[in-house]
Design an enzyme around this catalytic site. Structure first.
Site, PDB file in Angstrom:
ATOM      1  N   ARG A 106       0.936  -1.264   0.108  1.00 21.20           N
ATOM      2  CA  ARG A 106       0.081  -0.066  -0.039  1.00 21.20           C
ATOM      3  C   ARG A 106       0.992   1.186   0.054  1.00 21.20           C
ATOM      4  NH1 ARG A 106      -2.510  -3.947   2.897  1.00 21.20           N
ATOM      5  NH2 ARG A 106      -4.761  -4.114   2.724  1.00 21.20           N
ATOM      6  N   HIS A 109      -0.048   3.160   4.675  1.00 22.69           N
ATOM      7  CA  HIS A 109      -0.668   2.233   5.403  1.00 22.69           C
ATOM      8  C   HIS A 109      -0.130   0.820   5.042  1.00 22.69           C
ATOM      9  CE1 HIS A 109      -3.593   4.615   7.545  1.00 22.69           C
ATOM     10  NE2 HIS A 109      -3.622   5.288   6.322  1.00 22.69           N
ATOM     11  N   ARG A 145      -8.505  -3.898  10.010  1.00 30.06           N
ATOM     12  CA  ARG A 145      -6.985  -3.699   9.714  1.00 30.06           C
ATOM     13  C   ARG A 145      -6.549  -2.612  10.358  1.00 30.06           C
ATOM     14  NH1 ARG A 145      -3.360  -1.794   6.240  1.00 30.06           N
ATOM     15  NH2 ARG A 145      -1.761  -3.088   5.842  1.00 30.06           N
ATOM     16  N   ASN A 181      -8.920   6.537  11.389  1.00 31.45           N
ATOM     17  CA  ASN A 181      -7.764   6.468  12.167  1.00 31.45           C
ATOM     18  C   ASN A 181      -7.932   6.476  13.452  1.00 31.45           C
ATOM     19  OD1 ASN A 181      -5.958   6.381   9.706  1.00 31.45           O
ATOM     20  ND2 ASN A 181      -6.058   8.554   9.593  1.00 31.45           N
ATOM     21  N   PHE A 194      -2.964  15.357  -0.791  1.00 27.32           N
ATOM     22  CA  PHE A 194      -2.572  13.885   0.004  1.00 27.32           C
ATOM     23  C   PHE A 194      -1.057  13.693  -0.570  1.00 27.32           C
ATOM     24  CE2 PHE A 194      -2.994   9.335   0.657  1.00 27.32           C
ATOM     25  CZ  PHE A 194      -2.990   9.339   2.055  1.00 27.32           C
ATOM     26  N   HIS A 373     -12.475   1.070   1.080  1.00 28.11           N
ATOM     27  CA  HIS A 373     -12.875   2.253   0.326  1.00 28.11           C
ATOM     28  C   HIS A 373     -14.082   2.945   0.894  1.00 28.11           C
ATOM     29  CE1 HIS A 373     -14.232   4.429  -2.884  1.00 28.11           C
ATOM     30  NE2 HIS A 373     -14.999   3.412  -3.631  1.00 28.11           N
ATOM     31  N   ARG A 392     -11.291  10.976  -1.395  1.00 27.15           N
ATOM     32  CA  ARG A 392     -10.981   9.672  -1.129  1.00 27.15           C
ATOM     33  C   ARG A 392     -11.903   8.775  -1.941  1.00 27.15           C
ATOM     34  NH1 ARG A 392     -11.320   8.668   5.194  1.00 27.15           N
ATOM     35  NH2 ARG A 392     -10.367   6.831   4.731  1.00 27.15           N
ATOM     36  N   TYR A 396      -9.416   5.314  -3.404  1.00 28.39           N
ATOM     37  CA  TYR A 396      -9.204   4.054  -2.883  1.00 28.39           C
ATOM     38  C   TYR A 396      -9.426   3.028  -4.110  1.00 28.39           C
ATOM     39  CZ  TYR A 396      -8.579   5.895   1.644  1.00 28.39           C
ATOM     40  OH  TYR A 396      -7.999   6.599   2.818  1.00 28.39           O
ATOM     41  N   ARG A 403      -2.424  -2.466  -7.011  1.00 28.45           N
ATOM     42  CA  ARG A 403      -2.248  -3.192  -5.843  1.00 28.45           C
ATOM     43  C   ARG A 403      -2.775  -4.576  -5.966  1.00 28.45           C
ATOM     44  NH1 ARG A 403      -3.419  -4.352  -0.566  1.00 28.45           N
ATOM     45  NH2 ARG A 403      -5.492  -3.632  -0.434  1.00 28.45           N
TER      46      ARG A 403
HETATM   47 FE1  HDD Z   1      -6.385   6.794   3.103  1.00 28.01          FE
HETATM   48  C1  HDD Z   1      -5.243   3.611   2.819  1.00 28.01           C
HETATM   49  C2  HDD Z   1      -7.538   6.231   6.171  1.00 28.01           C
HETATM   50  C3  HDD Z   1      -7.177   9.999   3.785  1.00 28.01           C
HETATM   51  C4  HDD Z   1      -5.703   7.660   0.072  1.00 28.01           C
HETATM   52  N1  HDD Z   1      -6.409   5.299   4.372  1.00 28.01           N
HETATM   53  C5  HDD Z   1      -5.929   4.213   4.151  1.00 28.01           C
HETATM   54  C6  HDD Z   1      -5.954   2.954   5.157  1.00 28.01           C
HETATM   55  C7  HDD Z   1      -6.772   3.928   6.157  1.00 28.01           C
HETATM   56  C8  HDD Z   1      -6.866   5.242   5.788  1.00 28.01           C
HETATM   57  C9  HDD Z   1      -6.982   3.301   7.522  1.00 28.01           C
HETATM   58  C10 HDD Z   1      -5.698   1.870   5.087  1.00 28.01           C
HETATM   59  C11 HDD Z   1      -6.774   0.738   4.651  1.00 28.01           C
HETATM   60  C12 HDD Z   1      -6.393  -0.837   4.600  1.00 28.01           C
HETATM   61  O1  HDD Z   1      -5.991  -1.123   6.106  1.00 28.01           O
HETATM   62  O2  HDD Z   1      -6.113  -1.363   4.013  1.00 28.01           O
HETATM   63  N2  HDD Z   1      -6.943   8.062   4.807  1.00 28.01           N
HETATM   64  C13 HDD Z   1      -7.567   7.269   5.994  1.00 28.01           C
HETATM   65  C14 HDD Z   1      -8.153   8.606   6.821  1.00 28.01           C
HETATM   66  C15 HDD Z   1      -8.071   9.762   6.009  1.00 28.01           C
HETATM   67  C16 HDD Z   1      -7.287   9.303   4.795  1.00 28.01           C
HETATM   68  C17 HDD Z   1      -8.929   8.337   8.184  1.00 28.01           C
HETATM   69  C18 HDD Z   1      -8.684  11.028   6.014  1.00 28.01           C
HETATM   70  C19 HDD Z   1      -9.670  11.269   7.021  1.00 28.01           C
HETATM   71  N3  HDD Z   1      -6.421   8.522   2.051  1.00 28.01           N
HETATM   72  C20 HDD Z   1      -6.728   9.869   2.384  1.00 28.01           C
HETATM   73  C21 HDD Z   1      -6.534  10.811   1.546  1.00 28.01           C
HETATM   74  C22 HDD Z   1      -6.291   9.894   0.161  1.00 28.01           C
HETATM   75  C23 HDD Z   1      -5.941   8.737   0.741  1.00 28.01           C
HETATM   76  C24 HDD Z   1      -7.112  12.232   1.363  1.00 28.01           C
HETATM   77  C25 HDD Z   1      -6.106  10.091  -1.329  1.00 28.01           C
HETATM   78  C26 HDD Z   1      -6.489  11.287  -1.949  1.00 28.01           C
HETATM   79  N4  HDD Z   1      -5.602   5.728   1.613  1.00 28.01           N
HETATM   80  C27 HDD Z   1      -5.399   6.161   0.379  1.00 28.01           C
HETATM   81  C28 HDD Z   1      -5.011   5.311  -0.494  1.00 28.01           C
HETATM   82  C29 HDD Z   1      -4.809   3.935   0.476  1.00 28.01           C
HETATM   83  C30 HDD Z   1      -5.263   4.539   1.573  1.00 28.01           C
HETATM   84  C31 HDD Z   1      -3.711   5.450  -1.342  1.00 28.01           C
HETATM   85  C32 HDD Z   1      -3.524   3.171   0.222  1.00 28.01           C
HETATM   86  C33 HDD Z   1      -3.982   1.787   0.256  1.00 28.01           C
HETATM   87  C34 HDD Z   1      -5.418   1.644   0.050  1.00 28.01           C
HETATM   88  O3  HDD Z   1      -5.908   3.151   0.123  1.00 28.01           O
HETATM   89  O4  HDD Z   1      -6.154   0.853   0.008  1.00 28.01           O
HETATM   90  O5  HDD Z   1      -5.808   4.971  -1.564  1.00 28.01           O
END
Ligand code: HDD
Length: 705
Positions: A106, A109, A145, A181, A194, A373, A392, A396, A403
């Protein structure tokens, strides 16, 4: 080896007798009773009756196509000392598969740990949402997770960082993901930032260091210039950035969501997870030591607790706000993800409880491949226009394409909804379904128009007809997002004095790791605007002058709910070290072990050697393998003259943990008279006092850090 194999000139024949192939498989051992098997999902979403316990269940080793093999230890060569032949299809298949065993981690995370469980609703939310899984007594399977954000897959667990808390509810109306989170605010207000915050926080692109931490120039460069990150940064610098355990973290949905009930009335809500064990943290020195001594600390803690039957539990709660056109509550813009609504203004109302009761069977299949997602919504729960959440909703889905290798990741067992799926999606990489029929389109007549569209009464997800204010297209956020300091000051002042000291210490540590003077000065200016006392402490630690505030920040009422210290919590599952040696009265050690066990805590006997103590008590750790960081408290039943025991006592004392002793163990505590250092007459009293003191997590009166 065939008997007539020609000998190689000069090389003696092997004297090792050939292994008999195939070996006869034996029946796998029964799983332990406390290792309840998590449900395995198949393409149809029904639990499969798969055997478990061994990697291979069949009688003979085969190729991927099912052909039985005679040998998997030697490649096919042109002679024993010759080159490998291209025709060795088994070699190529085995190595090719191995070469592709890893998928991209990822982008954030990457490091995480997962668990299965069940969520049971109280029904308290039925007045605000029609979501089926939130109706009274409905039980829904979940997969959770937990994760760190910055580190790679193999990085250490106890770094200073935000923790992910993502929950997949397999509801009867489709899957709902709450991707939150352990910190209720975020670094940025708009998703377009981001990549910037992540590039700044990840290791430097030239040397790829430092791993999994924010204590470096690029992170502080970004957050000191981008002041909307101030709130999240301060939460990270507080004890929330170094949780004691995933089991002892709050979780937050961060954004405001919109819910709708059966009558069509809407409300705005913020989701909260409240751990039954309370919110507890490590101390920084301890966290750093753990990274070396047990980098898997949080992962191990979660899995061990579940395996031992000490199932972690969280209550799910909501703060509820009227769905007004402004989407503002008590002056707080509900669409701004850098703001909280203090619990004193809007209490968290409990709507259900989650219990995590099964470890994953296979880390890769489940924890690694699970795909969350925020757009996985169910009828009754919808999104708001929070610009972070809106972004978001794109990211996702998009990230899983790379991935997990294509658009069919929803067919991976851990991602399969428990609700029937009739999506008419077809083909694509890794398609596992064998779809029948010729009319995967709508409208059709060849399938008699099937499948049909559902209405609200058939449980359809209906996009709420929310008014969008007349507006012009612009790259702007609302002016109500502009205040980056007032709530940060409120957070800081709401912490106990001990926690405030930890915050100052964390800033001093992190900025002390930066090289650029201008970055430190800029961050000090931000701290001065939040609280001059905090700024002075950090400035003194950095050896820099403390700047004067440049903006006037008003005082909000303190929010006691934000502080961790000052409350008492259950102690189930805590680890208590009991130091003994061969001179110790074994019956007394046994009595202590039983007393700890009876309180649902984990007794770990530490002795000079492994095996059994006096042939009666199993020894869990030796002086070589034990380190203080593993224990929540240490009891001494002996005072061995061993330096490692001295270190154990010193660290336990420094890290404000309880120390107790009885009998000969008292000698190890000589000179340490202080709160939380207990000398008792017998093992039972020692254990009782330790359990009492553990209720507050640490002995906060002992100012030893
Ligand atoms: Fe995110 C993963 C939580 C903002 C893009 N995010 C990810 C995971 C968590 C969060 C817990 C891990 C999920 C897992 O265990 O597979 N993210 C947050 C929270 C946010 C947040 C609480 C704001 C309130 N995230 C955020 C933004 C973006 C992303 C603004 C993109 C514009 N996040 C991602 C991602 C991930 C991710 C890149 C990486 C792996 C996945 O999604 O599946 O898309």
């Amino acid at each position: 080896m065939p008997a007539d194999t020609p000998k190689i000139p000069g090389v003696p024949s092997s004297t090792v007798p050939p292994v008999e192939e195939p070996t006869t498989p034996t029946t796998p051992p029964e799983p332990k009773p406390d290792q309840a098997e998590p449900e395995v999902r198949t393409a149809t979403g029904t639990p499969a009756d798969l055997p478990r316990g061994r990697a291979q269940q069949g009688e003979y080793l085969t190729t991927a196509q099912g052909a039985r093999l005679t040998d998997t230890d030697h490649s096919l060569k042109a002679g024993r000392r010759g080159p490998i032949l291209l025709q060795d299809h088994h070699f190529r298949e085995k190595i090719t598969h191995f070469d592709h065993e890893r998928i991209p981690e990822r982008v954030v995370h990457a490091r995480g740990a997962g668990a299965h469980g069940v969520f049971r609703a109280t029904g308290a939310a039925s007045s605000i949402t029609r979501a089926q899984f939130l109706q009274k007594d409905v039980e829904t399977p979940v997969f959770v997770r937990f994760s760190t954000v910055l580190g790679s897959r193999g990085s250490a667990d106890t770094v200073r960082d935000t923790r992910g808390f993502a929950t997949k509810f397999y509801t009867e109306e489709g899957t709902f993901d709450l991707v939150g989170n352990n910190i209720p605010v975020f670094f940025i207000q708009d998703a377009i930032k981001f990549p910037d915050v992540v590039h700044a926080a990840k290791p430097h692109p030239d040397r790829e260091i430092p791993q999994a931490q924010s204590a470096h120039d690029t992170f502080w460069d970004f957050v000191s210039l981008h002041t909307e990150a101030t709130a999240h940064t301060m939460w990270n610098m507080s004890d929330r950035g170094i949780p004691r355990s995933y089991r002892m973290m709050e979780g937050f949905g961060v954004h405001t969501f919109r819910v709708v009930n059966a009558e069509g009335d809407t409300a705005l809500v913020k989701f909260h997870w409240k751990p039954r064990l309370g919110v507890h943290s490590l101390v920084w020195e301890e966290a750093q030591l753990i990274n070396g001594f047990d980098p898997d600390f949080h992962r191990r803690d979660l899995a061990d607790a579940i395996e031992a039957g000490a199932y972690p539990e969280w209550d799910l709660g909501v703060q509820v706000f009227p769905d007004t056109p402004e989407q503002v509550f008590e002056g707080i813009d509900l669409l701004d993800p850098t703001k909280i609504v203090p619990e004193e203004l809007a209490p968290v109302q409990i709507i259900g409880t989650m219990v995590l009761n099964a470890n994953p069977t296979n880390f890769f299949a489940e924890t690694e491949q699970v795909a969350f997602h925020p757009g996985h919504l169910v009828p009754g729960i919808d999104v708001t226009d929070d610009p972070l959440l809106q972004g978001r909703l794109f990211s996702y889905l998009d990230t899983q394409l790379t991935r997990l290798g294509g658009p069919n990741f929803g067919q991976i067992p851990i991602n399969r909804p428990h609700a029937p799926v009739n999506d008419m999606f077809r083909d694509g990489f890794h398609q596992h379904a064998v779809h029948t029929g010729v009319a995967p389109y709508k409208p059709n007549s060849l399938d008699a128009g099937c499948p049909f569209m559902a209405g609200v009464t058939e449980g359809a997800f209906v996009d709420l007809p929310v008014e969008v204010p007349a507006a012009k297209k612009e790259r702007e956020v609302s002016r109500s997002f502009d205040d980056h300091y007032t709530q940060v000051r409120q957070f800081y002042l709401s912490l106990s004095e001990i926690e405030q000291d930890h915050v100052a210490y964390a800033y001093t540590f992190e900025l002390g790791k930066c090289y650029e003077q201008s970055i430190k000065e800029r961050q000090l200016q931000i701290l001065a605007n939040i609280d001059t006392g905090l700024c002075e402490k950090v400035a003194a630690g950095l050896g820099l002058p403390a700047p004067k505030p440049t903006v006037e920040v008003s005082d909000l009422p303190q929010s006691p709910a934000l502080a961790q210290v000052g409350k008492t919590w259950p102690v189930q599952g805590r680890l208590i070290g009991i130091v003994a040696d061969d001179t110790t009265d074994v019956d007394q050690v046994l009595a202590a072990v039983q007393a700890v066990d009876a309180a649902d805590c984990v007794p770990l006997v530490v002795a000079p050697h492994g095996g059994m103590l006096g042939g009666v008590v199993p020894i869990s750790r030796t002086f070589l393998t034990a380190r203080s960081i593993e224990f929540d408290a240490v009891i001494l039943a002996a005072a061995p003259a061993d330096k490692r025991v001295q270190i154990l006592v010193d660290e336990t004392f420094r890290h404000q943990k309880t120390l107790a002793a009885w009998g000969p163990g008292a000698a190890a505590l000589e000179g340490l008279a202080a709160p939380g250092v207990v000398v008792a007459d017998d093992p039972q009293t020692a254990v009782t006092q330790v359990l009492d003191l553990l209720g507050t997590h640490r002995v906060w009166q002992r100012d030893t850090l």
